[in-house]
Design a protein around this motif. Structure first.
Motif, PDB file in Angstrom:
ATOM      1  N   ILE A  26       0.916  -1.163  -0.046  1.00  0.00           N
ATOM      2  CA  ILE A  26       0.191  -0.009   0.060  1.00  0.00           C
ATOM      3  C   ILE A  26       0.787   1.104   0.042  1.00  0.00           C
ATOM      4  CG2 ILE A  26      -1.455   1.336   1.416  1.00  0.00           C
ATOM      5  CD1 ILE A  26      -2.830  -1.415   2.461  1.00  0.00           C
ATOM      6  N   VAL A  27       1.815   1.256   1.035  1.00  0.00           N
ATOM      7  CA  VAL A  27       2.660   2.475   0.994  1.00  0.00           C
ATOM      8  C   VAL A  27       3.648   2.528  -0.325  1.00  0.00           C
ATOM      9  CG1 VAL A  27       4.650   3.345   2.308  1.00  0.00           C
ATOM     10  CG2 VAL A  27       2.882   2.347   3.547  1.00  0.00           C
ATOM     11  N   TRP A  28       4.035   1.477  -0.860  1.00  0.00           N
ATOM     12  CA  TRP A  28       4.952   1.846  -1.883  1.00  0.00           C
ATOM     13  C   TRP A  28       4.301   1.977  -3.278  1.00  0.00           C
ATOM     14  CZ3 TRP A  28       8.994  -2.814  -1.106  1.00  0.00           C
ATOM     15  CH2 TRP A  28       9.971  -2.415  -0.056  1.00  0.00           C
ATOM     16  N   LEU A  29       2.880   1.640  -3.445  1.00  0.00           N
ATOM     17  CA  LEU A  29       2.295   1.445  -4.667  1.00  0.00           C
ATOM     18  C   LEU A  29       1.193   2.393  -4.934  1.00  0.00           C
ATOM     19  CD1 LEU A  29       2.469  -2.171  -5.699  1.00  0.00           C
ATOM     20  CD2 LEU A  29       3.950  -0.409  -6.849  1.00  0.00           C
ATOM     21  N   THR A  30       0.368   2.916  -3.925  1.00  0.00           N
ATOM     22  CA  THR A  30      -0.700   3.662  -4.027  1.00  0.00           C
ATOM     23  C   THR A  30      -0.637   4.966  -4.574  1.00  0.00           C
ATOM     24  OG1 THR A  30      -1.568   2.527  -2.100  1.00  0.00           O
ATOM     25  CG2 THR A  30      -2.684   4.322  -2.537  1.00  0.00           C
ATOM     26  N   ASP A  31      -1.299   5.349  -5.616  1.00  0.00           N
ATOM     27  CA  ASP A  31      -1.049   6.802  -6.213  1.00  0.00           C
ATOM     28  C   ASP A  31      -1.905   7.782  -5.644  1.00  0.00           C
ATOM     29  OD1 ASP A  31      -3.535   6.054  -7.198  1.00  0.00           O
ATOM     30  OD2 ASP A  31      -3.133   6.499  -9.347  1.00  0.00           O
ATOM     31  N   TYR A  32      -2.813   7.505  -4.568  1.00  0.00           N
ATOM     32  CA  TYR A  32      -3.534   8.189  -4.147  1.00  0.00           C
ATOM     33  C   TYR A  32      -3.128   8.653  -2.539  1.00  0.00           C
ATOM     34  CZ  TYR A  32      -7.981  10.657  -2.059  1.00  0.00           C
ATOM     35  OH  TYR A  32      -8.517  11.444  -1.663  1.00  0.00           O
ATOM     36  N   SER A  33      -2.906   9.653  -2.136  1.00  0.00           N
ATOM     37  CA  SER A  33      -2.194   9.903  -0.799  1.00  0.00           C
ATOM     38  C   SER A  33      -2.863   9.916   0.250  1.00  0.00           C
ATOM     39  CB  SER A  33      -1.324  11.181  -1.037  1.00  0.00           C
ATOM     40  OG  SER A  33      -1.915  12.023  -1.498  1.00  0.00           O
ATOM     41  N   ASN A  34      -4.097  10.482   0.131  1.00  0.00           N
ATOM     42  CA  ASN A  34      -5.005  11.019   1.526  1.00  0.00           C
ATOM     43  C   ASN A  34      -5.711   9.899   1.971  1.00  0.00           C
ATOM     44  OD1 ASN A  34      -5.710  12.661   3.457  1.00  0.00           O
ATOM     45  ND2 ASN A  34      -7.731  13.431   2.362  1.00  0.00           N
ATOM     46  N   TYR A  35      -4.727   8.925   2.702  1.00  0.00           N
ATOM     47  CA  TYR A  35      -5.568   7.879   3.580  1.00  0.00           C
ATOM     48  C   TYR A  35      -4.791   7.827   4.884  1.00  0.00           C
ATOM     49  CZ  TYR A  35      -1.189   5.206   2.100  1.00  0.00           C
ATOM     50  OH  TYR A  35       0.110   4.920   1.966  1.00  0.00           O
ATOM     51  N   GLU A  36      -5.592   6.971   5.684  1.00  0.00           N
ATOM     52  CA  GLU A  36      -4.921   6.518   6.820  1.00  0.00           C
ATOM     53  C   GLU A  36      -5.285   4.955   6.894  1.00  0.00           C
ATOM     54  OE1 GLU A  36      -7.275   7.886  10.241  1.00  0.00           O
ATOM     55  OE2 GLU A  36      -9.271   6.966   9.611  1.00  0.00           O
ATOM     56  N   LEU A  37      -4.298   4.386   7.830  1.00  0.00           N
ATOM     57  CA  LEU A  37      -4.281   3.032   7.898  1.00  0.00           C
ATOM     58  C   LEU A  37      -4.844   2.612   9.397  1.00  0.00           C
ATOM     59  CD1 LEU A  37      -0.760   2.277   6.093  1.00  0.00           C
ATOM     60  CD2 LEU A  37      -2.973   1.533   5.731  1.00  0.00           C
ATOM     61  N   ILE A  38      -5.753   1.745   9.585  1.00  0.00           N
ATOM     62  CA  ILE A  38      -6.313   1.312  10.845  1.00  0.00           C
ATOM     63  C   ILE A  38      -6.213  -0.195  11.076  1.00  0.00           C
ATOM     64  CG2 ILE A  38      -8.175   1.482  12.601  1.00  0.00           C
ATOM     65  CD1 ILE A  38      -7.546   4.285  11.540  1.00  0.00           C
ATOM     66  N   VAL A  39      -5.134  -0.641  11.803  1.00  0.00           N
ATOM     67  CA  VAL A  39      -5.039  -2.098  11.784  1.00  0.00           C
ATOM     68  C   VAL A  39      -5.239  -2.748  12.905  1.00  0.00           C
ATOM     69  CG1 VAL A  39      -2.886  -3.865  11.409  1.00  0.00           C
ATOM     70  CG2 VAL A  39      -2.689  -1.596  10.340  1.00  0.00           C
TER      71      VAL A  39
ATOM     72  N   VAL B  25      -0.824  -5.268  -3.017  1.00  0.00           N
ATOM     73  CA  VAL B  25      -1.309  -4.433  -3.908  1.00  0.00           C
ATOM     74  C   VAL B  25      -0.481  -4.656  -5.276  1.00  0.00           C
ATOM     75  CG1 VAL B  25      -1.594  -1.883  -4.906  1.00  0.00           C
ATOM     76  CG2 VAL B  25      -2.294  -2.763  -2.425  1.00  0.00           C
ATOM     77  N   LEU B  26      -1.159  -4.635  -6.616  1.00  0.00           N
ATOM     78  CA  LEU B  26      -0.268  -4.691  -7.883  1.00  0.00           C
ATOM     79  C   LEU B  26      -0.460  -3.536  -8.845  1.00  0.00           C
ATOM     80  CD1 LEU B  26      -1.697  -8.490  -8.561  1.00  0.00           C
ATOM     81  CD2 LEU B  26       0.666  -7.828  -7.939  1.00  0.00           C
ATOM     82  N   SER B  27      -1.564  -2.698  -8.628  1.00  0.00           N
ATOM     83  CA  SER B  27      -1.642  -1.464  -9.421  1.00  0.00           C
ATOM     84  C   SER B  27      -1.687  -0.097  -8.759  1.00  0.00           C
ATOM     85  CB  SER B  27      -2.986  -1.563 -10.403  1.00  0.00           C
ATOM     86  OG  SER B  27      -4.065  -1.982  -9.546  1.00  0.00           O
ATOM     87  N   ARG B  28      -0.971   0.519  -9.304  1.00  0.00           N
ATOM     88  CA  ARG B  28      -0.920   2.068  -8.535  1.00  0.00           C
ATOM     89  C   ARG B  28      -2.196   2.476  -8.377  1.00  0.00           C
ATOM     90  NH1 ARG B  28       3.670   4.319  -7.403  1.00  0.00           N
ATOM     91  NH2 ARG B  28       2.786   6.308  -7.548  1.00  0.00           N
ATOM     92  N   GLN B  29      -2.940   2.462  -9.413  1.00  0.00           N
ATOM     93  CA  GLN B  29      -4.274   3.392  -9.301  1.00  0.00           C
ATOM     94  C   GLN B  29      -5.449   2.509  -8.656  1.00  0.00           C
ATOM     95  OE1 GLN B  29      -2.991   1.700 -12.004  1.00  0.00           O
ATOM     96  NE2 GLN B  29      -4.586   0.787 -13.263  1.00  0.00           N
ATOM     97  N   TRP B  30      -5.076   1.378  -7.857  1.00  0.00           N
ATOM     98  CA  TRP B  30      -6.109   0.533  -7.388  1.00  0.00           C
ATOM     99  C   TRP B  30      -7.104   1.563  -6.429  1.00  0.00           C
ATOM    100  CZ3 TRP B  30      -6.516  -1.191  -1.808  1.00  0.00           C
ATOM    101  CH2 TRP B  30      -5.769  -0.371  -1.087  1.00  0.00           C
TER     102      TRP B  30
END
Length: 473
Positions: A239-252, A310-315
């Motif tokens: 998620i951190v390395w590939l995601t092209d949308y930056s405004n997210y938070e991670l709740i684990v 994740v496989l695709s940056r635009q996921w």
């Protein structure tokens, strides 16, 4: 006497012309006034006020004898109906799917539309060829709020190898049609042509809303691909390395016995985006996920298993575009097993049994009507990766605790549909899913009883996927 203009291509084969003539004769015997014209002849019509409907019959199509009559009757049984289309021989179409139409003109058989003078004039005078002109007209009617009626029985046959295929000129023209359609709907991008009438076509994210990614996990190391790994660390890393949308938070959401080294790796990867919350009760996926959502602050919530990569940056952005549509309830992704076969291309509720569309087929399969290539409406999607508006998740009550392990996402999807929201699936969001690597996925009889008791006949839903869910073509 009701009146219809039947538009045929400039060049029509003798066989198709004969079938049209037979269908027209049958309709005239049933009291319908019909004139057969080409689109160039239609453009010369001065007065369309006396015309009730226009029917377009594409090249290579042979109408059944009652087709014209059946189309016209369907158009006139409800004054709200603007367009009627039907299945063809060996061609079972989904119910009207406006999102799919923005990526693929799957309505390539005969269509009938009510004779709104402006729409008919635009169709007749369009600078595009017939295929693109019809496509533009259908998208225009949808944009204006027109209602589409689907006759779910075959009313024609066709001779071409693929009714959905496009020539090079048609690809260029249909791409331009889609650019215009996206422009009036808030913008977007049109990419490559993928075949079977499918284009890489997507809208634009509106604003910069916060997405809360909620991941339940044991937060342990396990044997994976022959080595000791933490699946949740791998998931967060992707998620951190590939995601092209930056405004997210991670709740684990981690179990009480979580490995300290796993937690340390998660904190290093997630940084300020990460929040770890502890789950102290026995395993119940539904309750654990609901607990995680309680800690989320986003306008949208992404339900995500810990055994994905994740496989695709635009996921995320491709799902967010769908989740932002006016009546959206959920958006889901394309998931693959680690052997690159399809695990999930949407839910199918098939003859009373929930399953995954495309299960076990090779990655890259086109599917019936190009269904594995195109963003489209769906009856449901797996909660292994599903994005929802937070308000919808809360409105339907989240996951039911009655289903702690299996079918909880089926129940959630059916609640979303019951409330009248739309569910979407996109192949642009691609992830591996190492399904149930960290728990026993055995289905218990009581889980089957619960889902059948709660939903019954709604577990047979073929609106958006006709035929067997594992069909390759």
């Amino acid at each position: 006497m009701p009146s219809l203009l039947l538009v045929q291509p400039e060049t029509t084969s003798p066989e198709s012309a004969g079938h049209i003539s037979r269908a027209v004769s049958h309709a005239r015997l049933n009291g319908l006034d019909i004139e057969v014209v080409t689109r160039s002849e239609l453009s010369k019509k001065v007065d369309l006020n006396d015309v009730d409907a226009v029917m377009y019959v594409p090249a290579g199509v042979s109408l059944y004898r009652t087709a014209v009559t059946d189309f016209f009757e369907a158009l006139n049984k409800d004054s709200d109906v603007s367009v009627v289309y039907s299945d063809g021989e060996k061609l079972a179409l989904p119910d009207f799917s406006p999102q799919r139409l923005l990526c693929q003109n799957y309505l390539r058989g005969p269509v009938v539309f009510s004779a709104n003078s402006e729409i008919v004039t635009n169709f007749a005078s369009s600078e595009f060829g017939d295929v693109a002109a019809v496509y533009f007209t259908l998208l225009d009617i949808d944009f204006r709020g027109g209602c589409f009626e689907h006759i779910s029985q075959p009313l024609y046959s066709y001779k071409t190898d693929s009714l959905l295929g496009l020539s090079e000129d048609e690809i260029v023209q249909c791409s331009e049609v889609l650019k215009r359609a996206r422009a009036v709907r808030g913008g977007g991008t049109i990419g490559n042509y993928l075949g079977l009438g499918v284009f890489e076509s997507r809208g634009s994210v509106v604003g910069d809303p916060l997405v809360s990614i909620v991941i339940p996990t044991q937060a342990l190391y396990s044997d994976h691909q022959g080595t000791s790994q933490s699946l949740v660390v791998n998931a967060v890393k992707s998620i951190v390395w590939l995601t092209d949308y930056s405004n997210y938070e991670l709740i684990v959401v981690v179990d009480s016995g979580a490995d300290d080294h796993v937690l340390a790796e998660l904190r290093k990867l997630g940084g300020p985006k990460l929040r770890i919350v502890e789950w102290t009760k026995p395993f119940n996926f539904s309750q654990k996920m609901n607990f995680g959502v309680l800690h989320a602050q986003g306008e949208y919530v992404l339900l995500l298993n810990d055994d994905v990569e994740v496989l695709s940056r635009q996921w995320l952005s491709s799902m967010l575009v769908l989740a932002q549509l006016p009546n959206a309830g959920m958006a889901g992704a394309m998931l693959y097993y680690e052997d690159d076969t399809i695990q999930h291309a949407g839910h199918a509720y098939y003859q009373g049994s929930p399953t995954h569309i495309g299960l076990g087929l090779p990655r890259g399969s086109h599917g019936p009507l190009g269904g594995y290539l195109v963003s489209r409406e769906a009856s449901g999607v797996t909660a292994a990766c599903a994005l929802m508006p937070m308000k919808v998740f809360k409105e339907v009550g989240g996951f039911t605790a009655l289903l702690p392990g299996n079918f909880n996402d089926v129940d959630l999807c059916l609640k979303v549909g019951w409330r009248g929201y739309d569910i979407y699936w996109t192949p642009e969001a691609e992830l591996y899913h190492f399904e149930s690597k960290t728990r026993d996925a055995h289905v218990h009889y009581y889980e089957l009883d619960v889902i059948e008791h709660r939903w019954g006949l709604r577990l047979d839903d073929s609106r958006y996927w006709r035929g067997h869910p594992w069909s390759a073509n």
